[in-house]
Design a protein around this motif. Structure first.
Motif, PDB file in Angstrom:
ATOM      1  N   UNK A  69       0.829  -1.209   0.000  1.00  0.00           N
ATOM      2  CA  UNK A  69       0.000   0.000   0.000  1.00  0.00           C
ATOM      3  C   UNK A  69       0.864   1.260   0.000  1.00  0.00           C
ATOM      4  N   UNK A  70       1.977   1.234   0.720  1.00  0.00           N
ATOM      5  CA  UNK A  70       2.870   2.396   0.741  1.00  0.00           C
ATOM      6  C   UNK A  70       3.426   2.651  -0.661  1.00  0.00           C
ATOM      7  N   UNK A  71       3.909   1.604  -1.310  1.00  0.00           N
ATOM      8  CA  UNK A  71       4.442   1.750  -2.670  1.00  0.00           C
ATOM      9  C   UNK A  71       3.367   2.237  -3.621  1.00  0.00           C
ATOM     10  N   UNK A  72       2.157   1.717  -3.460  1.00  0.00           N
ATOM     11  CA  UNK A  72       1.032   2.125  -4.302  1.00  0.00           C
ATOM     12  C   UNK A  72       0.708   3.605  -4.090  1.00  0.00           C
ATOM     13  N   UNK A  73       0.797   4.056  -2.842  1.00  0.00           N
ATOM     14  CA  UNK A  73       0.535   5.468  -2.550  1.00  0.00           C
ATOM     15  C   UNK A  73       1.583   6.358  -3.213  1.00  0.00           C
ATOM     16  N   UNK A  74       2.832   5.966  -3.151  1.00  0.00           N
ATOM     17  CA  UNK A  74       3.897   6.731  -3.800  1.00  0.00           C
ATOM     18  C   UNK A  74       3.663   6.765  -5.309  1.00  0.00           C
ATOM     19  N   UNK A  75       3.265   5.641  -5.866  1.00  0.00           N
ATOM     20  CA  UNK A  75       2.953   5.559  -7.296  1.00  0.00           C
ATOM     21  C   UNK A  75       1.813   6.514  -7.640  1.00  0.00           C
ATOM     22  N   UNK A  76       0.766   6.494  -6.835  1.00  0.00           N
ATOM     23  CA  UNK A  76      -0.370   7.390  -7.049  1.00  0.00           C
ATOM     24  C   UNK A  76       0.028   8.848  -6.969  1.00  0.00           C
ATOM     25  N   UNK A  78       2.945  10.078  -7.750  1.00  0.00           N
ATOM     26  CA  UNK A  78       3.639  10.384  -9.010  1.00  0.00           C
ATOM     27  C   UNK A  78       2.661  10.556 -10.165  1.00  0.00           C
ATOM     28  N   UNK A  79       1.540   9.859 -10.109  1.00  0.00           N
ATOM     29  CA  UNK A  79       0.526   9.966 -11.160  1.00  0.00           C
ATOM     30  C   UNK A  79      -0.412  11.153 -10.948  1.00  0.00           C
ATOM     31  N   UNK A  80      -0.224  11.882  -9.852  1.00  0.00           N
ATOM     32  CA  UNK A  80      -1.069  13.032  -9.565  1.00  0.00           C
ATOM     33  C   UNK A  80      -2.398  12.675  -8.941  1.00  0.00           C
ATOM     34  N   UNK A  81      -2.530  11.442  -8.468  1.00  0.00           N
ATOM     35  CA  UNK A  81      -3.765  10.973  -7.826  1.00  0.00           C
ATOM     36  C   UNK A  81      -3.632  11.182  -6.318  1.00  0.00           C
ATOM     37  N   UNK A  82      -3.657  12.434  -5.902  1.00  0.00           N
ATOM     38  CA  UNK A  82      -3.337  12.775  -4.517  1.00  0.00           C
ATOM     39  C   UNK A  82      -4.369  12.261  -3.525  1.00  0.00           C
ATOM     40  N   UNK A  83      -5.647  12.328  -3.857  1.00  0.00           N
ATOM     41  CA  UNK A  83      -6.672  11.813  -2.942  1.00  0.00           C
ATOM     42  C   UNK A  83      -6.519  10.314  -2.751  1.00  0.00           C
ATOM     43  N   UNK A  84      -6.278   9.608  -3.840  1.00  0.00           N
ATOM     44  CA  UNK A  84      -6.089   8.157  -3.761  1.00  0.00           C
ATOM     45  C   UNK A  84      -4.821   7.832  -2.983  1.00  0.00           C
ATOM     46  N   UNK A  85      -3.761   8.607  -3.203  1.00  0.00           N
ATOM     47  CA  UNK A  85      -2.506   8.383  -2.479  1.00  0.00           C
ATOM     48  C   UNK A  85      -2.718   8.533  -0.976  1.00  0.00           C
ATOM     49  N   UNK A  87      -5.447   7.993   0.751  1.00  0.00           N
ATOM     50  CA  UNK A  87      -6.170   6.806   1.231  1.00  0.00           C
ATOM     51  C   UNK A  87      -5.220   5.618   1.338  1.00  0.00           C
ATOM     52  N   UNK A  88      -4.367   5.441   0.341  1.00  0.00           N
ATOM     53  CA  UNK A  88      -3.435   4.319   0.356  1.00  0.00           C
ATOM     54  C   UNK A  88      -2.404   4.458   1.470  1.00  0.00           C
ATOM     55  N   UNK A  89      -1.950   5.685   1.748  1.00  0.00           N
ATOM     56  CA  UNK A  89      -1.044   5.881   2.886  1.00  0.00           C
ATOM     57  C   UNK A  89      -1.751   5.489   4.186  1.00  0.00           C
ATOM     58  N   UNK A  90      -3.034   5.819   4.306  1.00  0.00           N
ATOM     59  CA  UNK A  90      -3.805   5.413   5.483  1.00  0.00           C
ATOM     60  C   UNK A  90      -3.876   3.885   5.589  1.00  0.00           C
ATOM     61  N   UNK A  91      -4.126   3.213   4.469  1.00  0.00           N
ATOM     62  CA  UNK A  91      -4.170   1.745   4.465  1.00  0.00           C
ATOM     63  C   UNK A  91      -2.821   1.173   4.899  1.00  0.00           C
ATOM     64  N   UNK A  92      -1.738   1.812   4.464  1.00  0.00           N
ATOM     65  CA  UNK A  92      -0.405   1.317   4.824  1.00  0.00           C
ATOM     66  C   UNK A  92      -0.176   1.369   6.335  1.00  0.00           C
ATOM     67  N   UNK A  93      -0.777   2.349   6.978  1.00  0.00           N
ATOM     68  CA  UNK A  93      -0.630   2.452   8.432  1.00  0.00           C
ATOM     69  C   UNK A  93      -1.421   1.385   9.138  1.00  0.00           C
TER      70      UNK A  93
END
Length: 93
Positions: A69-76, A78-85, A87-93
């Motif tokens: 999830x952390x890697x996915x958030x970083x990817x998001x 980079x893609x400019x998907x800040x809201x999704x990023x 959420x994914x950072x929250x999932x990583x926690x």
């Protein structure tokens, strides 16, 4: 060279199945290092789906999911998907 690396990463994800998310995360990190964020996002999604599947109808396996999830958030990010990023950072926690 990149083609053979992709083949090895694909094989490692297939062999890992739903036992651990690390091969998916490493494959995505490889793609991200090459600037292929869209491909990385697809791999991370496939990994999260694989890890959520369970043979006994349970919740699936969580091994390596925070890191995925952390890697996915970083990817998001980079893609400019800040809201999704976020959420994914929250999932990583």
């Amino acid at each position: 060279m990149h083609g053979s690396a992709r083949e090895l990463f694909t094989e490692s994800c297939t062999k890992a199945g739903n036992r651990h998310a690390e091969p998916y995360r490493l494959f995505a990190a490889f793609d991200m290092s090459m600037g292929n964020y869209g491909d990385a996002r697809k791999t991370l999604y496939r990994g999260s789906v694989a890890m959520s599947q369970s043979m006994d109808g349970g919740m699936g396996n969580r091994c390596g999911m925070p890191e995925l999830f952390h890697t996915w958030a970083v990817c998001g990010w980079h893609l400019g998907e800040l809201n999704r990023a976020e959420v994914l950072f929250d999932y990583a926690l």
